[in-house]
Design a protein around this motif. Structure first.
Motif, PDB file in Angstrom:
ATOM      1  N   THR A  57     -13.043   8.155  -8.311  1.00  0.00           N
ATOM      2  CA  THR A  57     -12.366   6.881  -8.108  1.00  0.00           C
ATOM      3  C   THR A  57     -11.031   7.124  -7.426  1.00  0.00           C
ATOM      4  OG1 THR A  57     -13.372   5.990 -10.124  1.00  0.00           O
ATOM      5  CG2 THR A  57     -11.489   4.795  -9.223  1.00  0.00           C
ATOM      6  N   VAL A  58     -10.781   6.374  -6.371  1.00  0.00           N
ATOM      7  CA  VAL A  58      -9.497   6.429  -5.658  1.00  0.00           C
ATOM      8  C   VAL A  58      -8.813   5.084  -5.850  1.00  0.00           C
ATOM      9  CG1 VAL A  58      -8.349   6.774  -3.443  1.00  0.00           C
ATOM     10  CG2 VAL A  58     -10.487   7.990  -3.956  1.00  0.00           C
ATOM     11  N   ARG A  59      -7.591   5.106  -6.391  1.00  0.00           N
ATOM     12  CA  ARG A  59      -6.835   3.881  -6.628  1.00  0.00           C
ATOM     13  C   ARG A  59      -5.471   3.991  -5.959  1.00  0.00           C
ATOM     14  NH1 ARG A  59      -6.746   2.808 -12.932  1.00  0.00           N
ATOM     15  NH2 ARG A  59      -5.574   4.752 -12.801  1.00  0.00           N
ATOM     16  N   GLY A  60      -4.997   2.862  -5.444  1.00  0.00           N
ATOM     17  CA  GLY A  60      -3.690   2.879  -4.810  1.00  0.00           C
ATOM     18  C   GLY A  60      -3.038   1.513  -4.833  1.00  0.00           C
ATOM     19  N   ASN A  61      -1.710   1.521  -4.827  1.00  0.00           N
ATOM     20  CA  ASN A  61      -0.932   0.292  -4.697  1.00  0.00           C
ATOM     21  C   ASN A  61       0.341   0.621  -3.950  1.00  0.00           C
ATOM     22  OD1 ASN A  61       0.889   1.430  -6.605  1.00  0.00           O
ATOM     23  ND2 ASN A  61      -0.312   0.576  -8.286  1.00  0.00           N
ATOM     24  N   GLU A  62       1.276  -0.303  -3.908  1.00  0.00           N
ATOM     25  CA  GLU A  62       2.482  -0.093  -3.124  1.00  0.00           C
ATOM     26  C   GLU A  62       3.391   0.968  -3.732  1.00  0.00           C
ATOM     27  OE1 GLU A  62       4.235  -3.913  -2.484  1.00  0.00           O
ATOM     28  OE2 GLU A  62       2.461  -4.707  -1.481  1.00  0.00           O
ATOM     29  N   GLU A  63       3.127   1.372  -4.971  1.00  0.00           N
ATOM     30  CA  GLU A  63       3.926   2.404  -5.634  1.00  0.00           C
ATOM     31  C   GLU A  63       3.332   3.801  -5.480  1.00  0.00           C
ATOM     32  OE1 GLU A  63       6.827   1.666  -7.149  1.00  0.00           O
ATOM     33  OE2 GLU A  63       6.532  -0.420  -6.532  1.00  0.00           O
ATOM     34  N   GLY A  64       2.056   3.888  -5.123  1.00  0.00           N
ATOM     35  CA  GLY A  64       1.389   5.188  -5.056  1.00  0.00           C
ATOM     36  C   GLY A  64      -0.070   5.044  -5.410  1.00  0.00           C
TER      37      GLY A  64
END
Length: 195
Positions: free
Chosen positions: A143-150
């Motif tokens: 699983t690859v997760r990302g948001n504006e923080e990292g």
């Protein structure tokens, strides 16, 4: 939520809390509402419908005392036996505060791929993509997760062979930090009658 495969019908009330749930596979509704000492209500209500390969569900949380409301419409549609798409949109009664879209695809051999992209007013844009596989000797997922923080990448797996079972978990975050764990357990006969 997924529609039920058999009819569910429940209702309870104790004077300050009233809750109900109904689902017959094509129509469903539910609520959980509390009433305070002055008669103001707060809680959540929801209703949904399924027609063929398409489902839609609306739910709302509200507080009569503060005037707060948070409502969301979610829908999904099965394009074929291996592919489905989904989406959602939310509002606080004044503006849009959430938008999301995703898809799932299954493949021969027990493989599955998922992807979602979301935006909400508090956290901005985020996304998640995943691959999983279930086979005769175990399972694994990435699983690859990302948001504006990292973001981070996670692997987990379970494998069986020769009387042993291993469980592996590893996470790598956007700073390069690595966290992992490996557990192995099993039984093996060292001589007849002794394991």
């Amino acid at each position: 939520p997924e529609p039920a495969t058999s009819t569910i019908s429940e209702h309870s009330s104790d004077g300050t809390n009233d809750r109900a749930r109904f689902d017959n596979g094509t129509e469903r509704y539910d609520w959980d509402v509390n009433t305070d000492g002055v008669g103001d209500m707060r809680g959540r209500v929801g209703a949904g419908v399924t027609r063929g390969d398409t489902s839609a569900y609306v739910d709302a949380e509200f507080d009569e005392n503060t005037g707060d409301i948070d409502a969301r419409l979610s829908a999904d549609h099965r394009l074929n036996d291996s592919t489905s798409v989904r989406g959602s949109v939310g509002t606080d009664g004044d503006d849009i505060n959430h938008v999301g879209a995703g898809t799932t695809r299954t493949f021969d051999g027990g493989h599955r791929v998922d992807g979602d992209v979301n935006w909400d007013r508090e956290n901005g844009v985020s996304g998640e993509a995943g691959w999983s596989h279930n086979g005769e000797h175990g399972s694994e997922s990435v699983t690859v997760r990302g948001n504006e923080e990292g973001g981070d990448v996670r692997y987990s797996g379970t494998h069986r062979a020769g009387g042993f079972t291993s469980r592996e978990n590893i996470t790598v975050d956007s700073e390069g930090n690595v966290d992992g764990r490996l557990d192995v357990e099993g039984r093996r006969e060292v001589r007849p009658g002794t394991t």
